[in-house]
Design a protein around this motif. Structure first.
Motif, PDB file in Angstrom:
ATOM      1  N   ARG A 118       3.384 -54.296 -48.994  1.00 56.87           N
ATOM      2  CA  ARG A 118       2.856 -53.625 -47.807  1.00 56.87           C
ATOM      3  C   ARG A 118       2.009 -52.432 -48.224  1.00 56.87           C
ATOM      4  O   ARG A 118       2.197 -51.874 -49.304  1.00 56.87           O
ATOM      5  CB  ARG A 118       3.995 -53.123 -46.930  1.00 56.87           C
ATOM      6  N   HIS A 120       0.593 -48.678 -46.432  1.00 54.05           N
ATOM      7  CA  HIS A 120       0.589 -47.750 -45.303  1.00 54.05           C
ATOM      8  C   HIS A 120       0.294 -46.360 -45.842  1.00 54.05           C
ATOM      9  O   HIS A 120       0.443 -46.109 -47.038  1.00 54.05           O
ATOM     10  CB  HIS A 120       1.921 -47.786 -44.542  1.00 54.05           C
ATOM     11  N   PRO A 121      -0.145 -45.434 -45.006  1.00 49.60           N
ATOM     12  CA  PRO A 121      -0.428 -44.080 -45.481  1.00 49.60           C
ATOM     13  C   PRO A 121       0.849 -43.397 -45.996  1.00 49.60           C
ATOM     14  O   PRO A 121       1.951 -43.720 -45.560  1.00 49.60           O
ATOM     15  CB  PRO A 121      -0.932 -43.350 -44.230  1.00 49.60           C
ATOM     16  N   THR A 154       1.668 -44.964 -51.114  1.00 52.03           N
ATOM     17  CA  THR A 154       1.931 -46.202 -50.399  1.00 52.03           C
ATOM     18  C   THR A 154       0.645 -46.878 -49.925  1.00 52.03           C
ATOM     19  O   THR A 154       0.697 -47.908 -49.262  1.00 52.03           O
ATOM     20  CB  THR A 154       2.875 -45.940 -49.212  1.00 52.03           C
ATOM     21  N   MET A 155      -0.498 -46.321 -50.310  1.00 48.92           N
ATOM     22  CA  MET A 155      -1.766 -46.997 -50.048  1.00 48.92           C
ATOM     23  C   MET A 155      -1.984 -48.102 -51.080  1.00 48.92           C
ATOM     24  O   MET A 155      -2.857 -48.941 -50.911  1.00 48.92           O
ATOM     25  CB  MET A 155      -2.925 -45.995 -50.062  1.00 48.92           C
ATOM     26  N   ASP A 176       5.363 -42.354 -42.013  1.00 48.54           N
ATOM     27  CA  ASP A 176       4.677 -43.633 -42.153  1.00 48.54           C
ATOM     28  C   ASP A 176       5.524 -44.634 -42.935  1.00 48.54           C
ATOM     29  O   ASP A 176       5.565 -45.817 -42.606  1.00 48.54           O
ATOM     30  CB  ASP A 176       3.314 -43.441 -42.840  1.00 48.54           C
ATOM     31  N   SER A 179       8.237 -45.946 -40.678  1.00 49.95           N
ATOM     32  CA  SER A 179       7.705 -46.936 -39.735  1.00 49.95           C
ATOM     33  C   SER A 179       7.528 -48.289 -40.406  1.00 49.95           C
ATOM     34  O   SER A 179       7.791 -49.329 -39.795  1.00 49.95           O
ATOM     35  CB  SER A 179       6.355 -46.464 -39.187  1.00 49.95           C
ATOM     36  N   ALA A 180       7.116 -48.291 -41.665  1.00 48.81           N
ATOM     37  CA  ALA A 180       6.861 -49.550 -42.356  1.00 48.81           C
ATOM     38  C   ALA A 180       8.141 -50.224 -42.826  1.00 48.81           C
ATOM     39  O   ALA A 180       8.243 -51.448 -42.810  1.00 48.81           O
ATOM     40  CB  ALA A 180       5.940 -49.302 -43.550  1.00 48.81           C
ATOM     41  N   HIS A 181       9.124 -49.453 -43.251  1.00 47.60           N
ATOM     42  CA  HIS A 181      10.306 -50.029 -43.891  1.00 47.60           C
ATOM     43  C   HIS A 181      11.554 -50.066 -43.022  1.00 47.60           C
ATOM     44  O   HIS A 181      12.478 -50.812 -43.310  1.00 47.60           O
ATOM     45  CB  HIS A 181      10.616 -49.279 -45.193  1.00 47.60           C
TER      46      HIS A 181
END
Length: 192
Positions: A118, A120-121, A154-155, A176, A179-181
């Motif tokens: 994944r 994400h910022p 995480t970019m 961020d 939210s992703a994990h």
């Protein structure tokens, strides 16, 4: 007031007075109580009347509620409940809406098949407590062992899994990353 609560109040009064560098006479002048009354209150030789508490709280620049709040550990101790999601068991170790803007969690990874990477910022950080963790970071695969830590942007496409057997990590996500994990937790929080 119960005796244990009254004892805590006495300690709070003495602690706040001393933290300000005040003598009993200093507090007496500000609370319009005598220094001897304050001494007896602090040492437990006199029960504390409500009107005295109000005067002392005002003089110390605090609220009556803060002085008489019952002792307990709920404001300090976090009792995490395990949640299972995406091949991992997660224990959230930080409070809701953490003032630092991060979520701290312990994770037990059991899935040795890495999820899809994944992006994400933000940044993520984790340290391995037990087992070996496979970190897929872009085109690299990095094995992170107990006592080692990883920090990365995480970019870069990334995925974390157990290597050969279950592994445990302590991790810190920014908003961020959370939210992703931890999508179920974030949706529940955003709906509050």
């Amino acid at each position: 007031m119960q005796d244990s609560t009254e004892d805590v109040v006495r300690l709070r009064v003495r602690g706040l007075r001393r933290a300000r560098g005040w003598t009993l006479d200093d507090l007496a002048g500000r609370s319009f109580l005598s220094a001897s009354t304050l001494s007896r209150i602090e040492t437990g030789h006199q029960r504390i009347a409500l009107e005295q508490l109000v005067a002392i709280a005002s003089a110390l620049g605090t609220s009556l509620d803060q002085l008489v709040e019952p002792p307990g550990d709920d404001d300090v101790v976090i009792r995490p409940e395990p949640e299972t999601m995406h091949g991992a068991t997660v224990w959230i170790l930080s409070r809701e809406r953490d003032r630092r803007g991060v979520t701290i969690a312990k994770m037990r990874l059991v899935n040795t098949d890495a999820p899809e990477p994944r992006v994400h910022p933000g940044y993520e950080w984790f340290t391995v407590l037990d087992g070996v963790v496979r970190l897929r970071l872009g085109t690299r695969t990095i094995l992170v062992r107990p006592g080692q830590a990883a920090e990365f942007s995480t970019m870069t496409p990334h995925a974390i899994s157990a290597h050969d057997s279950p592994a445990e990590i302590l991790t810190i996500f920014d908003h961020d990353g959370e939210s992703a994990h931890l999508p179920g937790r974030t949706r529940a929080r955003d709906g509050q």
